[in-house]
Design a protein around this motif. Structure first.
Motif, PDB file in Angstrom:
ATOM      1  N   ASP A  14      23.738  22.688  97.860  1.00  0.00           N
ATOM      2  CA  ASP A  14      23.537  21.257  97.667  1.00  0.00           C
ATOM      3  C   ASP A  14      23.317  20.922  96.188  1.00  0.00           C
ATOM      4  O   ASP A  14      23.851  19.932  95.682  1.00  0.00           O
ATOM      5  CB  ASP A  14      22.335  20.776  98.486  1.00  0.00           C
ATOM      6  N   LEU A  15      22.543  21.738  95.505  1.00  0.00           N
ATOM      7  CA  LEU A  15      22.310  21.489  94.087  1.00  0.00           C
ATOM      8  C   LEU A  15      23.574  21.745  93.285  1.00  0.00           C
ATOM      9  O   LEU A  15      23.888  20.997  92.349  1.00  0.00           O
ATOM     10  CB  LEU A  15      21.172  22.377  93.582  1.00  0.00           C
ATOM     11  N   LEU A  16      24.322  22.773  93.654  1.00  0.00           N
ATOM     12  CA  LEU A  16      25.570  23.061  92.943  1.00  0.00           C
ATOM     13  C   LEU A  16      26.553  21.912  93.079  1.00  0.00           C
ATOM     14  O   LEU A  16      27.276  21.587  92.127  1.00  0.00           O
ATOM     15  CB  LEU A  16      26.180  24.353  93.487  1.00  0.00           C
ATOM     16  N   ARG A  17      26.603  21.277  94.252  1.00  0.00           N
ATOM     17  CA  ARG A  17      27.504  20.141  94.447  1.00  0.00           C
ATOM     18  C   ARG A  17      27.180  18.999  93.490  1.00  0.00           C
ATOM     19  O   ARG A  17      28.060  18.213  93.123  1.00  0.00           O
ATOM     20  CB  ARG A  17      27.402  19.627  95.879  1.00  0.00           C
ATOM     21  N   ALA A  18      25.915  18.922  93.082  1.00  0.00           N
ATOM     22  CA  ALA A  18      25.490  17.834  92.193  1.00  0.00           C
ATOM     23  C   ALA A  18      25.699  18.169  90.722  1.00  0.00           C
ATOM     24  O   ALA A  18      25.431  17.337  89.861  1.00  0.00           O
ATOM     25  CB  ALA A  18      24.017  17.525  92.437  1.00  0.00           C
ATOM     26  N   ALA A  19      26.182  19.373  90.436  1.00  0.00           N
ATOM     27  CA  ALA A  19      26.333  19.805  89.041  1.00  0.00           C
ATOM     28  C   ALA A  19      27.507  19.088  88.377  1.00  0.00           C
ATOM     29  O   ALA A  19      28.525  18.820  89.022  1.00  0.00           O
ATOM     30  CB  ALA A  19      26.535  21.312  88.971  1.00  0.00           C
ATOM     31  N   PRO A  20      27.394  18.802  87.093  1.00  0.00           N
ATOM     32  CA  PRO A  20      28.488  18.146  86.373  1.00  0.00           C
ATOM     33  C   PRO A  20      29.584  19.146  86.002  1.00  0.00           C
ATOM     34  O   PRO A  20      29.404  20.375  86.128  1.00  0.00           O
ATOM     35  CB  PRO A  20      27.791  17.619  85.118  1.00  0.00           C
ATOM     36  N   ALA A  21      30.680  18.636  85.521  1.00  0.00           N
ATOM     37  CA  ALA A  21      31.797  19.487  85.115  1.00  0.00           C
ATOM     38  C   ALA A  21      31.476  20.305  83.880  1.00  0.00           C
ATOM     39  O   ALA A  21      32.226  21.217  83.523  1.00  0.00           O
ATOM     40  CB  ALA A  21      33.041  18.632  84.874  1.00  0.00           C
ATOM     41  N   THR A  22      30.362  19.999  83.232  1.00  0.00           N
ATOM     42  CA  THR A  22      29.967  20.748  82.039  1.00  0.00           C
ATOM     43  C   THR A  22      29.203  22.028  82.371  1.00  0.00           C
ATOM     44  O   THR A  22      28.873  22.795  81.473  1.00  0.00           O
ATOM     45  CB  THR A  22      29.089  19.870  81.127  1.00  0.00           C
ATOM     46  N   LEU A  23      28.912  22.273  83.673  1.00  0.00           N
ATOM     47  CA  LEU A  23      28.224  23.504  84.056  1.00  0.00           C
ATOM     48  C   LEU A  23      29.151  24.696  83.812  1.00  0.00           C
ATOM     49  O   LEU A  23      30.286  24.727  84.295  1.00  0.00           O
ATOM     50  CB  LEU A  23      27.823  23.462  85.532  1.00  0.00           C
ATOM     51  N   LYS A  24      28.658  25.683  83.071  1.00  0.00           N
ATOM     52  CA  LYS A  24      29.487  26.829  82.696  1.00  0.00           C
ATOM     53  C   LYS A  24      29.161  28.100  83.491  1.00  0.00           C
ATOM     54  O   LYS A  24      30.001  28.989  83.605  1.00  0.00           O
ATOM     55  CB  LYS A  24      29.327  27.118  81.208  1.00  0.00           C
ATOM     56  N   TRP A  25      27.926  28.204  84.006  1.00  0.00           N
ATOM     57  CA  TRP A  25      27.531  29.449  84.662  1.00  0.00           C
ATOM     58  C   TRP A  25      26.590  29.127  85.810  1.00  0.00           C
ATOM     59  O   TRP A  25      25.566  28.490  85.624  1.00  0.00           O
ATOM     60  CB  TRP A  25      26.840  30.371  83.645  1.00  0.00           C
ATOM     61  N   TYR A  26      26.972  29.589  87.008  1.00  0.00           N
ATOM     62  CA  TYR A  26      26.092  29.529  88.165  1.00  0.00           C
ATOM     63  C   TYR A  26      25.636  30.944  88.462  1.00  0.00           C
ATOM     64  O   TYR A  26      26.405  31.780  88.943  1.00  0.00           O
ATOM     65  CB  TYR A  26      26.807  28.927  89.364  1.00  0.00           C
ATOM     66  N   CYS A  27      24.374  31.243  88.174  1.00  0.00           N
ATOM     67  CA  CYS A  27      23.787  32.553  88.432  1.00  0.00           C
ATOM     68  C   CYS A  27      23.110  32.495  89.799  1.00  0.00           C
ATOM     69  O   CYS A  27      22.043  31.893  89.933  1.00  0.00           O
ATOM     70  CB  CYS A  27      22.795  32.917  87.330  1.00  0.00           C
ATOM     71  N   CYS A  28      23.742  33.094  90.802  1.00  0.00           N
ATOM     72  CA  CYS A  28      23.225  33.041  92.161  1.00  0.00           C
ATOM     73  C   CYS A  28      22.184  34.134  92.360  1.00  0.00           C
ATOM     74  O   CYS A  28      22.403  35.290  91.996  1.00  0.00           O
ATOM     75  CB  CYS A  28      24.364  33.199  93.159  1.00  0.00           C
TER      76      CYS A  28
END
Length: 323
Positions: free
Chosen positions: A58-72
């Motif tokens: 849910d939080l990832l869906r709200a991320a902008p296009a400027t997000l470069k790295w999702y560390c799961c």
């Protein structure tokens, strides 16, 4: 311009946070910490961040296009791989690898010894089997598979064979074959350790036909995703096979009346799996919460579809590990 990291986690200690702050400072980032009851605050902060450290679709869906790295921070990332639409930036980096090798490898050693010594079933005629001088086949030669091989080698394993997509040799293994050779390797496998992600290529890679290729006294230990095993086939073969199976991750949450023939069969058992959370590379520490929680029932049983609901009031998570 200041570079920001949004951290949405519930298990970080102050020591963990201090490590992250120091590393972020050295690399020019500012970390912002949020608990799980601060979703809206984290969502607002994320609009100005390059990095997200969390486990929240849910939080990832709200991320902008400027997000470069999702560390799961969780071991399973199936959800994120199946739905590219979760990423506003199609080039956003997704990572969770190289952080579970030690914990899961130790788990493999423990389960292997339990299976070899038959855990709760003692008799005067108990054959002694050991990791020492035994032979292992590891399906998946990534970070987890290599850590498993290293620990088995340290305990005296006689031969360790790996299987990977490429079949590329690696010093942790005596031999490495491509996965296409799996049918040739299984008949001479004594202990099979599976450490595979869930992809279209790995779903039911150990199916009914391949289970039948294993020797009668083989052990199977799955510490990858549960989809790699055809669990219905395991349940059907439960009454006629001598294979012992231990599986760590469940494919889905159990639902009453929808769990197939293995759900109510007698003799099933389960052990809660370690709830794997990760800390970023170079920042992680051993989490004392990573431990096994025994629930009712024997530790071991014949192979089959071994999951069941945790007892009322139990401590198993929504994807309770199985043995």
């Amino acid at each position: 311009m200041n570079r920001n990291i949004c951290i949405y986690q519930e298990f970080l200690t102050e020591a963990h946070k201090d490590q992250i702050r120091e590393t972020a400072r050295r690399t020019g980032f500012t970390p912002h910490f949020f608990n799980l009851d601060q979703f809206e605050e984290a969502k607002d902060c994320l609009q100005h961040c390059e990095v997200l450290y969390a486990h929240s679709a849910d939080l990832l869906r709200a991320a902008p296009a400027t997000l470069k790295w999702y560390c799961c921070s969780f071991a399973g990332v199936d959800l994120y791989c199946k739905d590219p639409g979760l990423f506003a930036n199609p080039d956003c980096l997704l990572t969770n690898s190289n952080v579970y090798g030690v914990t899961i490898a130790e788990h493999v050693v423990m389960v292997t010894l339990m299976l070899l010594r038959r855990g709760h079933s003692w008799s005067n005629q108990l054959p002694v089997r050991s990791i020492r001088d035994n032979e292992f086949t590891i399906l998946g030669t990534g970070d987890i598979g290599r850590h498993v091989a290293d620990r088995l080698r340290g305990m005296g394993a006689a031969k360790i064979v790996g299987l990977s997509r490429s079949g590329k040799p690696h010093p942790a293994f005596d031999e490495v074959y491509p996965i296409s050779a799996l049918d040739d390797v299984l008949p001479r496998t004594k202990i099979l350790v599976m450490a595979l992600p869930s992809t279209p290529e790995t779903v039911h890679i150990l199916n009914r036909e391949r289970i039948a290729l294993l020797p009668a006294d083989a052990c199977v230990i799955n510490v990858g995703r549960g989809t790699a095993l055809d669990q219905k086939a395991l349940a059907d073969l439960n009454a006629i096979t001598h294979k012992y199976v231990a599986q760590e991750t469940a494919r889905r949450r159990r639902r009453p009346g929808r769990d197939g023939p293995g759900a109510s069969a007698p003799g099933r058992s389960s052990v809660g799996r370690p709830q794997h959370h990760s800390h970023p590379p170079r920042l992680r520490q051993h989490d004392p919460g990573l431990h096994l929680r025994r629930k009712r029932g024997p530790l071991l049983c014949r192979s089959g579809e071994l999951r069941r609901r945790a007892p009322a009031g139990g401590t198993g998570g929504p994807e309770t590990g199985i043995l």
